[in-house]
Design a protein around this motif. Structure first.
Motif, PDB file in Angstrom:
ATOM      1  N   GLU A 139       0.886  -1.163   0.000  1.00  0.00           N
ATOM      2  CA  GLU A 139       0.000   0.000   0.000  1.00  0.00           C
ATOM      3  C   GLU A 139       0.925   1.214   0.000  1.00  0.00           C
ATOM      4  O   GLU A 139       1.659   1.442   0.956  1.00  0.00           O
ATOM      5  CB  GLU A 139      -0.871  -0.026   1.270  1.00  0.00           C
ATOM      6  CG  GLU A 139      -1.792   1.149   1.398  1.00  0.00           C
ATOM      7  CD  GLU A 139      -3.237   0.802   1.047  1.00  0.00           C
ATOM      8  OE1 GLU A 139      -3.578  -0.386   1.031  1.00  0.00           O
ATOM      9  OE2 GLU A 139      -4.000   1.744   0.793  1.00  0.00           O
ATOM     10  N   LEU A 192      -8.959   7.805  -9.067  1.00  0.00           N
ATOM     11  CA  LEU A 192      -8.619   7.899  -7.648  1.00  0.00           C
ATOM     12  C   LEU A 192      -9.028   9.245  -7.056  1.00  0.00           C
ATOM     13  O   LEU A 192      -8.684   9.549  -5.908  1.00  0.00           O
ATOM     14  CB  LEU A 192      -7.104   7.697  -7.451  1.00  0.00           C
ATOM     15  CG  LEU A 192      -6.503   6.382  -7.940  1.00  0.00           C
ATOM     16  CD1 LEU A 192      -4.985   6.412  -7.791  1.00  0.00           C
ATOM     17  CD2 LEU A 192      -7.079   5.195  -7.171  1.00  0.00           C
ATOM     18  N   ASN A 211     -11.771  10.488  -5.916  1.00  0.00           N
ATOM     19  CA  ASN A 211     -12.570  10.471  -4.691  1.00  0.00           C
ATOM     20  C   ASN A 211     -11.812   9.932  -3.485  1.00  0.00           C
ATOM     21  O   ASN A 211     -12.311   9.993  -2.367  1.00  0.00           O
ATOM     22  CB  ASN A 211     -13.845   9.646  -4.904  1.00  0.00           C
ATOM     23  CG  ASN A 211     -14.794  10.355  -5.853  1.00  0.00           C
ATOM     24  OD1 ASN A 211     -14.792  11.585  -5.929  1.00  0.00           O
ATOM     25  ND2 ASN A 211     -15.570   9.596  -6.602  1.00  0.00           N
ATOM     26  N   THR A 212     -10.623   9.390  -3.716  1.00  0.00           N
ATOM     27  CA  THR A 212      -9.840   8.888  -2.584  1.00  0.00           C
ATOM     28  C   THR A 212      -8.959   9.986  -1.984  1.00  0.00           C
ATOM     29  O   THR A 212      -8.388   9.801  -0.907  1.00  0.00           O
ATOM     30  CB  THR A 212      -8.927   7.714  -3.005  1.00  0.00           C
ATOM     31  OG1 THR A 212      -7.863   8.217  -3.825  1.00  0.00           O
ATOM     32  CG2 THR A 212      -9.703   6.647  -3.783  1.00  0.00           C
ATOM     33  N   LEU A 213      -8.839  11.114  -2.690  1.00  0.00           N
ATOM     34  CA  LEU A 213      -7.958  12.186  -2.203  1.00  0.00           C
ATOM     35  C   LEU A 213      -8.525  12.830  -0.941  1.00  0.00           C
ATOM     36  O   LEU A 213      -9.713  13.148  -0.884  1.00  0.00           O
ATOM     37  CB  LEU A 213      -7.790  13.267  -3.275  1.00  0.00           C
ATOM     38  CG  LEU A 213      -6.963  12.918  -4.502  1.00  0.00           C
ATOM     39  CD1 LEU A 213      -6.953  14.099  -5.474  1.00  0.00           C
ATOM     40  CD2 LEU A 213      -5.536  12.540  -4.128  1.00  0.00           C
ATOM     41  N   LYS A 214      -7.623  13.017   0.040  1.00  0.00           N
ATOM     42  CA  LYS A 214      -8.039  13.703   1.271  1.00  0.00           C
ATOM     43  C   LYS A 214      -7.236  14.995   1.390  1.00  0.00           C
ATOM     44  O   LYS A 214      -6.018  14.983   1.207  1.00  0.00           O
ATOM     45  CB  LYS A 214      -7.717  12.833   2.491  1.00  0.00           C
ATOM     46  CG  LYS A 214      -8.552  11.586   2.585  1.00  0.00           C
ATOM     47  CD  LYS A 214      -8.287  10.891   3.917  1.00  0.00           C
ATOM     48  CE  LYS A 214      -8.805   9.469   3.900  1.00  0.00           C
ATOM     49  NZ  LYS A 214      -7.827   8.510   3.353  1.00  0.00           N
ATOM     50  N   TYR A 238      -2.964  17.449  -0.879  1.00  0.00           N
ATOM     51  CA  TYR A 238      -3.827  16.262  -0.880  1.00  0.00           C
ATOM     52  C   TYR A 238      -2.994  15.010  -0.678  1.00  0.00           C
ATOM     53  O   TYR A 238      -1.811  14.971  -1.043  1.00  0.00           O
ATOM     54  CB  TYR A 238      -4.609  16.158  -2.192  1.00  0.00           C
ATOM     55  CG  TYR A 238      -5.704  17.189  -2.279  1.00  0.00           C
ATOM     56  CD1 TYR A 238      -6.986  16.902  -1.840  1.00  0.00           C
ATOM     57  CD2 TYR A 238      -5.432  18.472  -2.756  1.00  0.00           C
ATOM     58  CE1 TYR A 238      -7.986  17.852  -1.877  1.00  0.00           C
ATOM     59  CE2 TYR A 238      -6.428  19.443  -2.794  1.00  0.00           C
ATOM     60  CZ  TYR A 238      -7.711  19.120  -2.353  1.00  0.00           C
ATOM     61  OH  TYR A 238      -8.684  20.065  -2.376  1.00  0.00           O
ATOM     62  N   THR A 296      -3.358  10.425  -0.553  1.00  0.00           N
ATOM     63  CA  THR A 296      -4.133   9.199  -0.632  1.00  0.00           C
ATOM     64  C   THR A 296      -3.151   8.043  -0.545  1.00  0.00           C
ATOM     65  O   THR A 296      -1.938   8.256  -0.354  1.00  0.00           O
ATOM     66  CB  THR A 296      -4.974   9.135  -1.934  1.00  0.00           C
ATOM     67  OG1 THR A 296      -5.826   7.986  -1.904  1.00  0.00           O
ATOM     68  CG2 THR A 296      -4.089   9.035  -3.166  1.00  0.00           C
ATOM     69  N   SER A 297      -3.673   6.822  -0.679  1.00  0.00           N
ATOM     70  CA  SER A 297      -2.775   5.676  -0.777  1.00  0.00           C
ATOM     71  C   SER A 297      -3.359   4.733  -1.819  1.00  0.00           C
ATOM     72  O   SER A 297      -4.549   4.841  -2.168  1.00  0.00           O
ATOM     73  CB  SER A 297      -2.622   4.976   0.574  1.00  0.00           C
ATOM     74  OG  SER A 297      -3.859   4.449   0.980  1.00  0.00           O
ATOM     75  N   TYR A 298      -2.525   3.859  -2.316  1.00  0.00           N
ATOM     76  CA  TYR A 298      -2.983   2.952  -3.369  1.00  0.00           C
ATOM     77  C   TYR A 298      -2.328   1.596  -3.173  1.00  0.00           C
ATOM     78  O   TYR A 298      -1.120   1.508  -2.915  1.00  0.00           O
ATOM     79  CB  TYR A 298      -2.618   3.522  -4.748  1.00  0.00           C
ATOM     80  CG  TYR A 298      -3.154   2.676  -5.885  1.00  0.00           C
ATOM     81  CD1 TYR A 298      -4.506   2.663  -6.191  1.00  0.00           C
ATOM     82  CD2 TYR A 298      -2.300   1.857  -6.628  1.00  0.00           C
ATOM     83  CE1 TYR A 298      -5.003   1.870  -7.211  1.00  0.00           C
ATOM     84  CE2 TYR A 298      -2.788   1.066  -7.655  1.00  0.00           C
ATOM     85  CZ  TYR A 298      -4.140   1.072  -7.942  1.00  0.00           C
ATOM     86  OH  TYR A 298      -4.634   0.286  -8.947  1.00  0.00           O
ATOM     87  N   LYS A 299      -3.143   0.538  -3.291  1.00  0.00           N
ATOM     88  CA  LYS A 299      -2.612  -0.816  -3.131  1.00  0.00           C
ATOM     89  C   LYS A 299      -2.073  -1.319  -4.475  1.00  0.00           C
ATOM     90  O   LYS A 299      -2.823  -1.505  -5.424  1.00  0.00           O
ATOM     91  CB  LYS A 299      -3.722  -1.744  -2.608  1.00  0.00           C
ATOM     92  CG  LYS A 299      -3.323  -3.205  -2.460  1.00  0.00           C
ATOM     93  CD  LYS A 299      -2.409  -3.445  -1.253  1.00  0.00           C
ATOM     94  CE  LYS A 299      -1.786  -4.829  -1.239  1.00  0.00           C
ATOM     95  NZ  LYS A 299      -2.628  -5.873  -0.700  1.00  0.00           N
TER      96      LYS A 299
END
Lengths: 266, 106
Positions: free
Chosen positions: A42, A78, A80-83, A97, A99-102
């Motif tokens: 991840e 991705l 909508n995964t950004l915080k 911003y 996020t993480s990605y697997k």
């Protein structure tokens, strides 16, 4: 009439020269620390708009227009995964911003950010840096050298995730899919430590800041080459190469940004 | 002495194979699907497919439990064996990748 045209083009050339001199050193980072993975992981991703070589002012980002990863023939959204996070620059705090990605399967993962145009008060222009960063899993190449069809992009001719100090990196700049000639590309590296947990740049620089912007101009085929002098995360920002030149009635510099990783070959 | 000769022959074979046919290296990764099956994917460092490449699953004593070939998509899926095992991606002499079952995780 031809005299008028000449004067106009000289004036335009001068104003663009002034603008590009002022616009130097903005770089959108799409940053993850490890770009060659042996095992599934991840991975953290940070989107920060800064001045990496100087480790200078960090700019506020608005919600990006697009953020996705291209893996083989799949494009995975991705956005909508950004915080939103507060990034601590060396001198100021700014909106950024994360996020993480697997990453699991072997191949090339190309992360692409299309940010909202950023208004640069100092120059009274908008800047939009369409940015690509690469991660490879399992040493299997699956298209790192292919264009993605972005408005403007740098297509790497060396693996972006595997470059060596003393070697060279070559990129091909495209605008609307066609080679973009005579464009100035600025070259910087992240000249400080990145604190992933603290969402912060270090206070100290790793090395000297060059006396002027490091640049390369694309040739007739849109190509440029850079000899890599130092290990680290290097970025290329080709300025104003995109097809869109206006936003909200003001000039837009639509730039192509690419990040590569360089290490010492021991 | 015989041992040394064997080693030399093996070494020569490796050098010859590496120098002649392949300018690329074999790549293979396996994943535990978490449902009692294991998925392996293969390929070569130049991006070429491993379709048809032989793949072996062996038990702890080195006995072959299963023999198959990489699919059109360079993949091979099999039921996870009980106990210790290893996977051998066999793309010819000097082009084998061996993966220990303990390294195959979800």
């Amino acid at each position: 009439m031809s005299d008028f045209l000449k004067k106009t083009s000289v004036a335009m050339a001068m104003s663009s020269a002034i603008l590009s001199a002022g616009a130097q050193a903005h770089f959108l980072l799409v940053y993850t620390p490890k770009v060659m993975l042996e095992k599934p992981a991840e991975i953290p991703l940070k989107l920060v708009f800064g001045h990496p070589m100087e480790n200078g002012h960090t700019m506020d980002m608005e919600q990006p227009e697009q953020f996705f990863v291209k893996f083989k023939d799949k494009q995975i959204d991705l956005l909508n995964t950004l915080k939103p996070v507060t990034w601590k620059g060396a001198h100021n705090d700014a909106k950024a911003y994360e996020t993480s990605y697997k990453v699991k399967r072997n191949g090339d993962y190309i992360f692409v950010a299309v940010p909202a145009p950023y208004y640069e008060k100092g120059e009274d222009i908008y800047i939009q840096q369409i940015t690509k960063s690469y991660v490879n899993k399992g040493a299997m190449p699956t298209g790192w050298n292919e264009p993605l069809g972005l408005a403007t992009e740098i297509v790497p001719l060396n693996k972006p995730y595997q470059n060596y100090v003393g070697g060279t990196f070559t990129g091909k700049l495209l605008s609307d899919g066609k080679p973009a000639a005579g464009i100035e590309c600025e070259i910087e590296y992240i000249n400080t430590k990145v604190d992933l947990k603290g969402n912060a740049f270090g206070k100290e620089n790793l090395g000297d800041v060059p006396g002027s912007a490091v640049v390369s101009i694309t040739d007739d085929n849109g190509m440029f080459t850079f000899g890599i002098p130092k290990a680290g995360t290097w970025g290329f920002a080709c300025l104003g190469s995109g097809p869109v030149s206006e936003h909200k009635g003001k000039e837009l510099s639509q730039d192509a940004v690419l990040w590569i990783d360089a290490t010492e070959l021991k | 002495m015989q041992n040394l000769i064997q080693k030399l022959i093996a070494l020569t074979a490796v050098i010859l194979t590496a120098a002649s046919a392949y300018a690329h290296t074999p790549l293979c990764s396996c994943y535990d699907n978490g449902d009692g099956t294991v998925l392996c994917e293969g390929g070569f460092s130049d991006g070429s497919s491993a379709s048809g490449v032989k793949i072996l699953v062996m038990d702890a004593s080195g006995n072959t439990i299963l023999e198959g070939a990489m699919s059109e998509d360079s993949e091979f899926e099999f039921d996870k064996p009980q106990g210790d095992y290893k996977v051998v991606f066999d793309a010819g002499p000097g082009h084998e990748v061996e993966i220990d079952g303990s390294d195959i995780v979800e």
